[in-house]
Design a protein around this motif. Structure first.
Motif, short mmCIF file in Angstrom:
data_model
loop_
_atom_site.label_atom_id
_atom_site.label_comp_id
_atom_site.label_asym_id
_atom_site.label_seq_id
_atom_site.Cartn_x
_atom_site.Cartn_y
_atom_site.Cartn_z
N ALA A 34 38.12 33.24 44.40
CA ALA A 34 37.55 34.52 44.83
C ALA A 34 36.17 34.64 44.19
CB ALA A 34 38.43 35.70 44.40
N GLN A 35 35.25 35.27 44.92
CA GLN A 35 33.89 35.39 44.37
C GLN A 35 33.13 36.47 45.12
OE1 GLN A 35 31.17 32.08 42.82
NE2 GLN A 35 30.79 32.01 45.00
N LYS A 36 32.43 37.32 44.39
CA LYS A 36 31.52 38.27 45.03
C LYS A 36 30.41 38.66 44.07
CE LYS A 36 34.82 42.07 44.30
NZ LYS A 36 35.79 42.91 45.02
N GLN A 73 34.19 36.40 39.68
CA GLN A 73 34.95 35.37 40.37
C GLN A 73 36.31 35.15 39.70
OE1 GLN A 73 32.01 32.13 38.19
NE2 GLN A 73 32.08 32.12 40.39
N PHE A 131 39.24 42.69 41.95
CA PHE A 131 39.74 42.10 43.19
C PHE A 131 41.10 42.66 43.60
CE2 PHE A 131 36.93 38.83 41.38
CZ PHE A 131 36.14 38.51 42.48
N GLU A 135 41.90 39.35 48.58
CA GLU A 135 40.58 38.75 48.38
C GLU A 135 40.65 37.43 47.63
OE1 GLU A 135 37.27 42.12 47.93
OE2 GLU A 135 38.89 42.39 46.47
N ILE A 136 41.84 37.05 47.16
CA ILE A 136 42.02 35.84 46.38
C ILE A 136 42.78 34.82 47.22
CG2 ILE A 136 42.93 34.88 44.22
CD1 ILE A 136 42.91 37.82 43.14
#
Ligand code: ATP
Ligand code: MG
Length: 137
Positions: A34-36, A73, A131, A135-136
């Motif tokens: 996951a990353q944003k 992340q 998160f 989203e993962i």
């Protein structure tokens, strides 16, 4: 497998080296699941670092963490919490081992390029701070 929460800090996003940092995670055996990228508010930084509220550097740390965008992340792999801390290196880049993120990119004890959870219990708390489950992946 284990998961840990990682933050690529403002000093690294400002220098446009998030890809170089991510390469060290991936080469080190961790997978970015996951990353944003986001710009923390002061309130979010204060809440995230609440465990450090009594430390002398708390206010300076929170100001720094919202001074520019961060990349948050989730990293996954065997013993991900410990593995990530090995890949990051010592808190103070001056003490970090060769080949670590902080040795390669850290500027000083505050602007040390990355955050990583310090236990599986805190990883779960920190992952849920940023998160949701879907989203993962
Ligand atoms: P992190 O929690 O960010 O992964 P860490 O676990 O190695 O780092 P902590 O002791 O939890 O280190 O400190 C949290 C963060 O606070 C550090 O990463 C650094 O950015 C900042 N910090 C730590 N010590 C100092 C200090 N003496 N002066 C200024 N900032 C500091
Ligand atoms: Mg810590």
């Amino acid at each position: 497998v284990e998961r840990t929460l990682s933050i690529i800090k403002p000093d690294a996003t400002a220098r446009n080296i998030t890809g170089k940092v991510n390469a060290l995670f991936e080469e080190g055996g961790l997978r970015i699941v996951a990353q944003k990228r986001l710009h923390l508010t002061k309130a979010m930084a204060q809440q995230f670092y609440a465990v450090h509220a009594e430390r002398s550097f708390y206010d300076e740390l929170c100001e720094y963490m919202c001074s520019a965008p961060v990349v948050v992340q989730v990293l996954e792999g065997e013993s991900a919490v410990t593995r990530n801390r090995e890949i990051m290196g010592a808190t103070n880049p001056a003490n970090a081992a060769e080949g670590t993120v902080r040795k390669a990119f850290g500027l000083n004890v505050q602007e040390n390029s990355v955050h990583g959870s310090d236990s599986p219990e805190n990883a779960a708390i920190e992952i849920s701070f940023f998160f949701s489950g879907i989203e993962i992946a």
